[in-house]
Motif scaffolding. Sequence first.
Motif, short mmCIF file in Angstrom:
data_model
loop_
_atom_site.label_atom_id
_atom_site.label_comp_id
_atom_site.label_asym_id
_atom_site.label_seq_id
_atom_site.Cartn_x
_atom_site.Cartn_y
_atom_site.Cartn_z
N ILE A 133 6.15 5.05 5.90
CA ILE A 133 5.44 3.81 6.36
C ILE A 133 3.87 3.72 6.15
O ILE A 133 3.47 5.07 5.58
CB ILE A 133 5.66 3.62 8.19
N PRO A 134 3.23 2.76 6.04
CA PRO A 134 1.85 2.39 5.63
C PRO A 134 1.06 3.53 6.43
O PRO A 134 -0.10 4.07 5.91
CB PRO A 134 1.35 1.21 5.52
N PHE A 135 1.11 3.69 7.91
CA PHE A 135 0.36 4.38 8.78
C PHE A 135 1.04 4.82 10.11
O PHE A 135 1.85 4.20 10.35
CB PHE A 135 -1.22 3.60 8.97
N GLN A 136 0.66 5.95 10.67
CA GLN A 136 1.03 6.19 11.78
C GLN A 136 0.23 5.43 12.77
O GLN A 136 -0.62 4.78 12.89
CB GLN A 136 0.95 7.68 12.20
N TYR A 137 0.94 5.35 14.20
CA TYR A 137 0.29 4.61 15.35
C TYR A 137 -1.05 5.21 15.50
O TYR A 137 -1.36 6.40 15.81
CB TYR A 137 1.14 4.44 16.39
N SER A 138 -1.93 4.23 15.70
CA SER A 138 -3.34 4.54 16.23
C SER A 138 -3.84 3.26 16.97
O SER A 138 -3.64 2.02 16.88
CB SER A 138 -4.42 4.65 15.16
N GLY A 168 -0.81 -3.33 7.51
CA GLY A 168 0.28 -2.62 6.91
C GLY A 168 1.62 -3.50 6.49
O GLY A 168 2.38 -3.26 5.85
N LEU A 169 1.64 -4.75 7.03
CA LEU A 169 2.78 -5.78 6.78
C LEU A 169 2.49 -6.39 5.35
O LEU A 169 2.76 -7.65 5.38
CB LEU A 169 3.16 -6.58 7.82
N GLY A 170 1.99 -5.78 4.41
CA GLY A 170 1.81 -6.36 2.90
C GLY A 170 2.98 -5.68 2.13
O GLY A 170 3.09 -4.63 1.99
N LEU A 171 3.71 -6.91 1.59
CA LEU A 171 4.76 -6.52 0.69
C LEU A 171 4.55 -6.66 -0.82
O LEU A 171 4.01 -7.87 -0.95
CB LEU A 171 6.07 -6.92 0.98
N SER A 172 5.15 -6.15 -1.73
CA SER A 172 5.04 -6.66 -3.04
C SER A 172 6.56 -6.72 -3.46
O SER A 172 7.30 -6.04 -2.97
CB SER A 172 4.41 -5.49 -3.84
N TYR A 197 0.85 -1.19 -0.06
CA TYR A 197 0.01 0.04 0.14
C TYR A 197 0.90 1.34 0.14
O TYR A 197 2.09 1.24 0.14
CB TYR A 197 -1.13 -0.01 1.26
N GLY A 198 0.20 2.41 -0.29
CA GLY A 198 0.93 3.64 -0.10
C GLY A 198 1.66 4.10 0.95
O GLY A 198 1.13 3.66 2.16
N VAL A 199 2.59 4.64 0.97
CA VAL A 199 3.40 5.12 2.27
C VAL A 199 3.36 6.64 2.44
O VAL A 199 3.29 7.34 1.45
CB VAL A 199 4.74 4.47 2.40
N LYS A 200 3.65 6.93 3.64
CA LYS A 200 3.98 8.48 3.96
C LYS A 200 4.92 8.69 5.12
O LYS A 200 5.00 7.76 6.05
CB LYS A 200 2.48 9.00 4.48
N ASN A 201 5.70 9.88 5.11
CA ASN A 201 6.55 9.89 6.05
C ASN A 201 6.16 10.29 7.39
O ASN A 201 5.02 11.11 7.51
CB ASN A 201 7.54 11.16 5.52
N TYR A 202 6.54 9.57 8.37
CA TYR A 202 6.05 9.94 9.94
C TYR A 202 7.49 9.99 10.58
O TYR A 202 8.40 9.23 10.15
CB TYR A 202 5.01 8.67 10.25
N THR A 203 7.42 10.78 11.48
CA THR A 203 8.53 10.89 12.59
C THR A 203 8.29 10.05 13.76
O THR A 203 7.30 10.45 14.32
CB THR A 203 9.25 12.22 12.67
N TYR A 204 9.21 9.33 14.34
CA TYR A 204 9.06 8.57 15.42
C TYR A 204 9.96 9.33 16.44
O TYR A 204 11.05 9.87 16.53
CB TYR A 204 9.75 7.29 15.56
#
Length: 250
Positions: free
Chosen positions: A163-168, A177-181, A111-118
């Motif tokens: 990453i695919p999503f930030q924590y919720s 989110g752990l789907g890879l191609s 799936y699409g990813v977006k930048n997130y900061t930890y």
Amino acid sequence: MDAFIFLVLFSSTFLTTEAVKQYCGHGAPKIQFPFHIKGGQLQNSGPDHLAGFEVVCKDNTTITHFPSYGDLVVRSISYDDKRLNLLDPKNCVHEVFLNLDLSLTPFRYFYGVKNYTYLNCSSGLPSSFPEVPCLSGSGYHVYTVEPSMALPDSCRRVKTVAIPFQYSPYVSDNTFGLGLSWDVRPAGSKDSGFKYKTGCSNNVVSDKVLSISIFFLAMVVIAAIVTMKYNSKKICFSQDEEKHLIEAQK
């Protein structure tokens, strides 16, 4: 005829054993090109074209190893969609996101990813920032935030990753989110040698199994011919003996 039956049974048993090797256990995903089980027969093998596609069988579970993170469980594989669904045995998907480096592998997030900061903070942030419990501990709190967010005094940036999503707290399934191609070559590689076979990918047969099948089939045919000739000669001998007996009685 006994030899014929033996060869048929032996060939069937052998081929069944080879087919079972395509699975790590009951309910486990089928392993076929481009993946292969460590220590098993390579399909369409070449110098490097299966690098990164090796899996290991542990306790009837299919495992794949990423050097940047460690072992992940292969939950399912869709060869039509080129999708690999993984499960984190540590039950902390954000630990995977934080450490998994796919840049030198043939994989990318499905799936699409977006930048997130930890962020690692010595004191908790307001409740509007949900804490990542599996990464937090006594005296420190970990959050995922937008990279543009001003850094609080009690926090330090750990890493910004796509990453695919930030924590919720509403997303508790660690498989999400752990789907890879996979691609024919890893990112940043000029010539990886990856060659993905298109067409009947779901019906790929191991070259070794195919060769052995042909070999045993040939043996079965030869055995059948030899048996038929032997029985034919035996009948002829019996007829000759009967003829001699009749002539002797005359």
